[in-house]
Enzyme design. Structure first.
Site, PDB file in Angstrom:
ATOM      1  N   ASP A  10       4.746   3.227  -4.600  1.00 28.20           N
ATOM      2  CA  ASP A  10       4.866   2.164  -3.602  1.00 28.20           C
ATOM      3  C   ASP A  10       3.528   2.060  -2.893  1.00 28.20           C
ATOM      4  O   ASP A  10       2.700   2.966  -2.957  1.00 28.20           O
ATOM      5  CB  ASP A  10       5.969   2.535  -2.596  1.00 28.20           C
ATOM      6  CG  ASP A  10       6.080   1.522  -1.465  1.00 28.20           C
ATOM      7  OD1 ASP A  10       6.069   0.313  -1.741  1.00 28.20           O
ATOM      8  OD2 ASP A  10       6.163   1.939  -0.290  1.00 28.20           O
ATOM      9  N   SER A  11       3.353   0.934  -2.178  1.00 27.48           N
ATOM     10  CA  SER A  11       2.145   0.773  -1.367  1.00 27.48           C
ATOM     11  C   SER A  11       2.073   1.808  -0.243  1.00 27.48           C
ATOM     12  O   SER A  11       0.986   2.086   0.257  1.00 27.48           O
ATOM     13  CB  SER A  11       2.109  -0.626  -0.761  1.00 27.48           C
ATOM     14  OG  SER A  11       3.257  -0.842   0.030  1.00 27.48           O
ATOM     15  N   TYR A  42       0.451  -3.887   1.062  1.00 23.88           N
ATOM     16  CA  TYR A  42       0.078  -4.757  -0.050  1.00 23.88           C
ATOM     17  C   TYR A  42       0.542  -6.201   0.195  1.00 23.88           C
ATOM     18  O   TYR A  42      -0.064  -7.140  -0.320  1.00 23.88           O
ATOM     19  CB  TYR A  42       0.717  -4.281  -1.354  1.00 23.88           C
ATOM     20  CG  TYR A  42       0.038  -3.114  -2.040  1.00 23.88           C
ATOM     21  CD1 TYR A  42      -0.920  -2.334  -1.398  1.00 23.88           C
ATOM     22  CD2 TYR A  42       0.377  -2.791  -3.350  1.00 23.88           C
ATOM     23  CE1 TYR A  42      -1.515  -1.262  -2.061  1.00 23.88           C
ATOM     24  CE2 TYR A  42      -0.228  -1.727  -4.012  1.00 23.88           C
ATOM     25  CZ  TYR A  42      -1.170  -0.966  -3.369  1.00 23.88           C
ATOM     26  OH  TYR A  42      -1.767   0.080  -4.024  1.00 23.88           O
ATOM     27  N   GLY A  43       1.627  -6.361   0.937  1.00 28.75           N
ATOM     28  CA  GLY A  43       2.300  -7.656   1.071  1.00 28.75           C
ATOM     29  C   GLY A  43       1.422  -8.837   1.460  1.00 28.75           C
ATOM     30  O   GLY A  43       1.627  -9.945   0.973  1.00 28.75           O
ATOM     31  N   CYS A  73       8.637  -0.931  -4.984  1.00 35.28           N
ATOM     32  CA  CYS A  73       7.924  -1.842  -4.088  1.00 35.28           C
ATOM     33  C   CYS A  73       8.138  -3.258  -4.619  1.00 35.28           C
ATOM     34  O   CYS A  73       7.872  -3.533  -5.789  1.00 35.28           O
ATOM     35  CB  CYS A  73       6.437  -1.480  -4.101  1.00 35.28           C
ATOM     36  SG  CYS A  73       5.351  -2.669  -3.284  1.00 35.28           S
ATOM     37  N   ASN A  74       8.630  -4.142  -3.747  1.00 34.37           N
ATOM     38  CA  ASN A  74       8.892  -5.514  -4.185  1.00 34.37           C
ATOM     39  C   ASN A  74       7.608  -6.287  -4.454  1.00 34.37           C
ATOM     40  O   ASN A  74       7.548  -7.089  -5.385  1.00 34.37           O
ATOM     41  CB  ASN A  74       9.710  -6.255  -3.127  1.00 34.37           C
ATOM     42  CG  ASN A  74      11.171  -5.871  -3.150  1.00 34.37           C
ATOM     43  OD1 ASN A  74      11.971  -6.523  -3.789  1.00 34.37           O
ATOM     44  ND2 ASN A  74      11.510  -4.786  -2.471  1.00 34.37           N
ATOM     45  N   GLU A 152       6.258   0.639  10.030  1.00 37.59           N
ATOM     46  CA  GLU A 152       5.300   1.753   9.943  1.00 37.59           C
ATOM     47  C   GLU A 152       4.984   2.321  11.332  1.00 37.59           C
ATOM     48  O   GLU A 152       4.683   3.496  11.471  1.00 37.59           O
ATOM     49  CB  GLU A 152       4.010   1.298   9.250  1.00 37.59           C
ATOM     50  CG  GLU A 152       4.198   0.905   7.791  1.00 37.59           C
ATOM     51  CD  GLU A 152       3.586   1.908   6.806  1.00 37.59           C
ATOM     52  OE1 GLU A 152       2.742   2.714   7.220  1.00 37.59           O
ATOM     53  OE2 GLU A 152       3.983   1.882   5.633  1.00 37.59           O
ATOM     54  N   CYS A 184      12.105  -5.916   0.364  1.00 35.63           N
ATOM     55  CA  CYS A 184      10.934  -5.062   0.623  1.00 35.63           C
ATOM     56  C   CYS A 184      11.497  -3.690   0.924  1.00 35.63           C
ATOM     57  O   CYS A 184      12.429  -3.568   1.721  1.00 35.63           O
ATOM     58  CB  CYS A 184      10.124  -5.591   1.812  1.00 35.63           C
ATOM     59  SG  CYS A 184       8.836  -4.455   2.394  1.00 35.63           S
ATOM     60  N   THR A 185      10.954  -2.654   0.283  1.00 33.65           N
ATOM     61  CA  THR A 185      11.562  -1.328   0.435  1.00 33.65           C
ATOM     62  C   THR A 185      11.318  -0.703   1.809  1.00 33.65           C
ATOM     63  O   THR A 185      11.871   0.342   2.114  1.00 33.65           O
ATOM     64  CB  THR A 185      11.080  -0.378  -0.691  1.00 33.65           C
ATOM     65  OG1 THR A 185       9.654  -0.378  -0.731  1.00 33.65           O
ATOM     66  CG2 THR A 185      11.621  -0.828  -2.042  1.00 33.65           C
ATOM     67  N   HIS A 186      10.489  -1.364   2.640  1.00 29.38           N
ATOM     68  CA  HIS A 186      10.372  -0.929   4.039  1.00 29.38           C
ATOM     69  C   HIS A 186      11.542  -1.411   4.896  1.00 29.38           C
ATOM     70  O   HIS A 186      11.818  -0.820   5.942  1.00 29.38           O
ATOM     71  CB  HIS A 186       9.104  -1.500   4.679  1.00 29.38           C
ATOM     72  CG  HIS A 186       7.857  -0.728   4.403  1.00 29.38           C
ATOM     73  ND1 HIS A 186       7.142  -0.894   3.242  1.00 29.38           N
ATOM     74  CD2 HIS A 186       7.179   0.191   5.136  1.00 29.38           C
ATOM     75  CE1 HIS A 186       6.073  -0.103   3.283  1.00 29.38           C
ATOM     76  NE2 HIS A 186       6.070   0.567   4.410  1.00 29.38           N
TER      77      HIS A 186
END
Lengths: 279, 279
Positions: A10-11, A42-43, A73-74, A152, A184-186
């Site tokens: 993932d990012s 990255y998004g 990561c999407n 984050e 989004c995995t966040h």
């Protein structure tokens, strides 16, 4: 039987929400996690940059002899899946198709909402998959560029997060969707904030469960499951205290002893990892 | 007389606030701007990562034969100034010392506030400079990690920005500072939001003016001023439409024809720029 680890990348830390589910559903598998925390997020970046960074991560993991790659990561799944599949000798599992599958199974009204990063939304990959699986479904898309920085920074259930969530999500409420994909995995980190705005009637679908079930199926079909002892490793490009903090929050355990800082962009010796740049 | 360009670099677009002032004060100088938009933001990253990325930018600019380096970024100035000076054969101008000089000249109460990224605040460089220049001054520090994403997303005068500004800045108001250093070159983009919270009695000091005056002095002393025609170039590691949009907002002109996308992390040919990685 294949005792090699599964490469999950993932990012940054978002992929840990998928990792948690893999650890739960596949307790006999070893994980080799790679998070590009030195270059997160990255998004907001262009697809060409995302592909280049993603291929550097794939190169790193393939050199570690992983038996499968999970793009947790999407943004990478949306912009680099084909490029990764083209270079990978091992199975590649991405998050978008399995997640869309779960979403279209759950919608009754055929009005599906998707939130994600700018890269994911602009790629058009979500509507393409939805229409392939449920022709007459309507897709309402919304990019939420500040959700990753907010997650984050740990601003869960913070008034600022609530205010932005309302701004991002009100247009989706107006579309009367009954399923919302957390693309989004966040975003599972902000699940409560998102649920508070969307209300009880909207089902939230994230990538962790569907992606892990896809991984299970791939390993089983190829007879690549592990039965022996497991060994997990976590590599990040910036091993900050913040990474350990969010990892602890997501995984529920302190992984400090398993974390190593690595570089992807130059030949450098950092800790015990040495990456030789590919030609 | 020296007709070579001045190398100005930043993690992203923030350095353009310094560039604007250089263009104004030194209209006869050529600018070679480098923004690492593919890896922005630097502020949340560790000092070791910031140094590595910064040295890659310096390497790139020195190969373009710049006559001076302007570190138009507080995080890089805080974490990598000594490392850059150690490798640079040309003068290196950073933002922190000149800005602190301006701040201590303007304070009457000797209570100075500084806002910046986590990297800048954690470095301790600001208090060190303030105490060196004004021994008995008090420094109130505050990191504002979400200001850079908010500025990059263009949320000027947005309720979310106001709410966060209040949360970040209220502790500084309580310290009764009379000068506030905008210790990040992105923050002038949010000047109105910051001023609205701090009120009229607090003077806001940013890096653009003091850093440019320092640059003027260095060029003059070394007799390195340019008198001939100028040619500006803007290189970024991710040439997204968003970069052009913010550049237009800051510089007041459309620089599309002057922008080139380059890579710093591998040998790659992108557009007309070829970077040979240093050994």
């Amino acid at each position: 039987v294949d005792s090699r680890p599964i490469g999950v990348f993932d990012s940054g830390v978002g992929g840990l929400t998928v990792t948690r589910e893999i650890l739960r559903q596949l307790p006999n598998e070893s994980i080799f996690y790679l998070g590009d925390t030195a270059r997160v997020p990255y998004g907001p970046r262009g697809p060409e940059i995302i592909r280049r960074f993603a291929l550097q991560m794939v190169d790193f993991l393939l050199r570690r002899d992983v038996k499968a790659l999970v793009i947790a990561c999407n943004s990478i799944s949306a912009c680099a899946f084909e490029a990764i599949r083209a270079v990978s000798p091992v199975p590649v599992i991405e998050v978008i198709r399995p997640t869309v599958g779960a979403a279209v199974r759950r919608t009754r009204t055929r009005r599906v909402g998707v939130i994600g990063t700018a890269a994911t939304v602009n790629s058009g990959v979500y509507p393409r998959h939805v229409h392939a699986m449920a022709g007459r479904a309507r897709v309402a898309l919304q990019s939420c560029p500040l959700f990753v920085p907010l997650a984050e920074e740990g601003l869960y259930a913070h008034p600022v997060t609530r205010m932005l969530a309302k701004e991002y999500l009100d247009p989706l409420r107006a579309e009367r969707i009954d399923v919302l994909v957390l693309g989004c995995t966040h975003y599972p980190l902000l699940r409560r904030d998102i649920a508070a705005v969307m209300g009880r009637r909207v089902t939230l679908v994230d990538s962790a469960g569907p992606t892990t079930r896809e991984l299970c199926a791939v390993l089983e079909e190829a007879d690549m499951e592990n039965r022996g002892p497991v060994r997990h490793r976590f590599c990040v490009t910036d091993a900050s205290p913040k990474f350990l903090e969010i990892a602890q929050r997501i995984l529920g355990v302190n992984i400090q002893g398993y974390v190593r800082q690595v570089t992807l962009d130059t030949e450098m010796l950092v800790g015990e990892e040495r990456l030789v740049r590919s030609a």
